[in-house]
Design a protein around this motif. Structure first.
Motif, short mmCIF file in Angstrom:
data_model
loop_
_atom_site.label_atom_id
_atom_site.label_comp_id
_atom_site.label_asym_id
_atom_site.label_seq_id
_atom_site.Cartn_x
_atom_site.Cartn_y
_atom_site.Cartn_z
N HIS A 22 0.83 -1.20 0.00
CA HIS A 22 0.00 0.00 0.00
C HIS A 22 0.87 1.27 0.00
CE1 HIS A 22 -3.50 2.51 0.79
NE2 HIS A 22 -2.79 3.12 1.72
N SER A 23 1.88 1.28 0.87
CA SER A 23 2.72 2.48 0.99
C SER A 23 3.57 2.68 -0.26
CB SER A 23 3.62 2.38 2.23
OG SER A 23 4.48 1.25 2.13
N THR A 24 3.90 1.58 -0.95
CA THR A 24 4.73 1.69 -2.15
C THR A 24 3.91 2.13 -3.36
OG1 THR A 24 6.21 -0.04 -1.33
CG2 THR A 24 6.30 0.45 -3.69
N LEU A 25 2.71 1.58 -3.49
CA LEU A 25 1.91 1.87 -4.67
C LEU A 25 1.16 3.19 -4.57
CD1 LEU A 25 0.38 -1.61 -5.56
CD2 LEU A 25 2.32 -0.47 -6.59
N SER A 26 0.83 3.60 -3.35
CA SER A 26 0.02 4.83 -3.20
C SER A 26 0.67 6.04 -3.88
CB SER A 26 -0.22 5.11 -1.71
OG SER A 26 -1.09 4.15 -1.18
N PRO A 27 1.98 6.30 -3.66
CA PRO A 27 2.58 7.45 -4.35
C PRO A 27 2.53 7.32 -5.87
CG PRO A 27 3.99 6.71 -2.56
CD PRO A 27 2.94 5.67 -2.73
#
Length: 488
Positions: free
Chosen positions: A202-207
């Motif tokens: 989630h934290s990698t794809l969100s940006p």
């Protein structure tokens, strides 16, 4: 709103797909690890049983050999706990019948008829070397687990025979219990890993999806406001993917510059070329209206043609310069880097203007630097210097000075052109680098207002900066700042 919703759906779908793949991989790894652990536990169980049977068998064999059958019977009957703990049973063979065995001590074990015959042959062959499953020395431990029900060890001495028997899966319950405990621990670790991976995905794809949404919004915005719509430089200060965002932002800024340059070029063609084209038209009309019988007709025709030639030359020069500026901004003219002796370049360019400077009573000087080697495109650098020196000589009054200098400080190479001319008002410093801008003081001088714009475009193509410091009535200093890099 629809853009945000579609991006959000895409993010959720991608997250689930990646998470599902990770779960599948993790479950496969867990299954393989559990199978390996099961095999290792069974091997350890078999090895421990064989070692225990061999250790106890060696002890009981010594008693039987040196103290006789009665002593052995007394020892095992008086101390059955050790045998029971290891699930071992001792049977005594009837002297009168090789297939008859009597229970002596140890764990309660019911023997099938087939096993009794196997025990008889075992005792008959008197194989005392090591315990194994009903007979074959060449069987591997996993073959014994799959094919033999018991581990056996015969004890033979003084015409008396005993046999120690232990079921193959005597410790199977303990093995299953330990295997389940290890599996539970791995399952807990797997759950923790899944939570961590979900958060990481989630934290990698969100940006990335935030970037995608912003690009989508920017693509629907007017071209002139694209860089404002997608202002990633301010939004990506603390982001793990800020370098990607900054790269995209720089790309869009460059695209914005190219678009503005194209707009300026089109505007210049539409407006500033109108004057020479109008002069062409008027001169042509004047020539056409001249009557053949007019005594001055020939001269009028020549003047009209001269005006046409001058106007076409002016239009051609302006159009060529505008296209060159646009090519520099668009990056079509890539720099051809080489090691350049800046001192020699400055002296060479200055020599081209010595006569012009003498005619105008202007002192032209060059200040060199001890270390003048620089990795750059010499042709582009000469074009910048030519534009700057032309302007300096054009706006410097008689008796003035023009100075070319090179300096090197903190890995920055600086080339400057300083004049003692009319100077530029501070509020015009930024405007003078725009296309076709001419300050009021320069209206009477020749030119199209493109020289400084061209010089700035070339400087930026060399990844440098062109700056100006000027004061009205005291002169101006134009400085080219280039980062020094090694030749690769």
């Amino acid at each position: 709103m629809s853009s945000e919703k579609s991006v959000s759906n895409a993010l959720t779908h991608t997250q689930k797909a990646l998470f599902f793949r990770f779960v599948t991989l993790l479950l496969t790894c867990l299954f393989v690890v559990q199978m390996v652990i099961a095999v290792m536990l069974l091997y350890r169980m078999q090895s421990n049983n064989i070692n225990m049977l061999a250790s106890m068998g060696a002890e009981y064999q010594r008693i039987l050999t040196f103290n006789g059958a009665e002593k052995l019977t007394h020892v095992v009957v008086a101390n059955p706990e050790r045998l029971q703990e290891n699930n071992i049973t001792i049977f005594k063979q009837e002297v009168t019948s090789s297939t008859v065995f009597h229970y002596v001590s140890g764990a309660e074990l019911a023997l099938p008829e087939s096993s009794l015959h196997a025990f008889s042959s075992k005792i008959a062959s008197a194989e005392l070397s090591a315990p194994n499953g009903n007979g074959a020395h060449n069987e591997h431990w996993y073959q014994q687990l799959m094919t033999q029900p018991f581990l056996t060890l015969p004890l033979v001495a003084n015409n008396q025979a005993y046999i120690m028997v232990q079921p193959i899966f005597s410790d199977f319950g303990a093995v299953i219990s330990e295997w389940l405990r290890i599996g539970l621990a791995l399952a807990v670790l797997a759950v923790i890993s899944l939570l961590f991976v979900w958060r990481l995905i989630h934290s990698t794809l969100s940006p990335l999806f935030t970037l995608a949404r912003q690009l989508d919004e920017a693509s629907q915005s007017p071209l002139e406001s694209m860089s404002n719509t997608l202002n990633l430089a301010k939004q990506a200060n603390n982001d793990d993917l800020s370098s990607i965002n900054r790269s995209v932002n720089l790309l869009l800024m460059r695209l914005d510059k190219v678009i503005k340059s194209m707009d300026d070029t089109v505007n210049a063609i539409a407006h500033d070329l109108r004057t020479p084209l109008s002069r062409l038209s008027l001169s042509a009309e004047k020539g056409l209206l001249t009557e053949q019988g007019d005594r001055n007709g020939t001269q009028v025709m020549k003047d009209a043609l001269a005006d046409c030639l001058e106007s076409s030359h002016q239009a051609d020069q302006m159009l060529t310069t505008l296209l060159k500026i646009n090519d520099e901004v668009a990056g079509r003219l890539s720099p051809k880097l080489s090691q350049v002796d800046i001192n020699a370049t400055l002296l060479n360019v200055a020599s081209w203007y010595e006569e012009t400077a003498e005619d105008r009573d202007i002192q032209l000087t060059v200040i060199t630097h001890p270390t003048s080697s620089l990795l750059t495109d010499e042709d582009k650098l000469i074009q910048i210097l030519v534009n700057l020196i032309d302007n300096a000589l054009k706006f410097t009054p008689r008796g003035g000075t023009v100075q070319l200098a090179y300096s090197d400080h903190n890995n920055i190479a600086s080339l400057s052109v300083t004049d003692s001319g009319i100077g530029i008002p501070e509020d015009k410093h930024a405007l003078i680098f725009t296309k076709l801008y001419r300050a009021d003081e320069s209206r009477t001088a020749e030119g199209y207002g493109l020289g400084l714009a061209h010089a700035k475009a070339i400087t930026e193509s060399l990844s440098g900066q062109l700056t100006v410091e000027s004061e009205v009535g005291k002169g101006s200093t134009f400085t080219i700042n280039l980062v020094k890099t090694a030749l690769r």
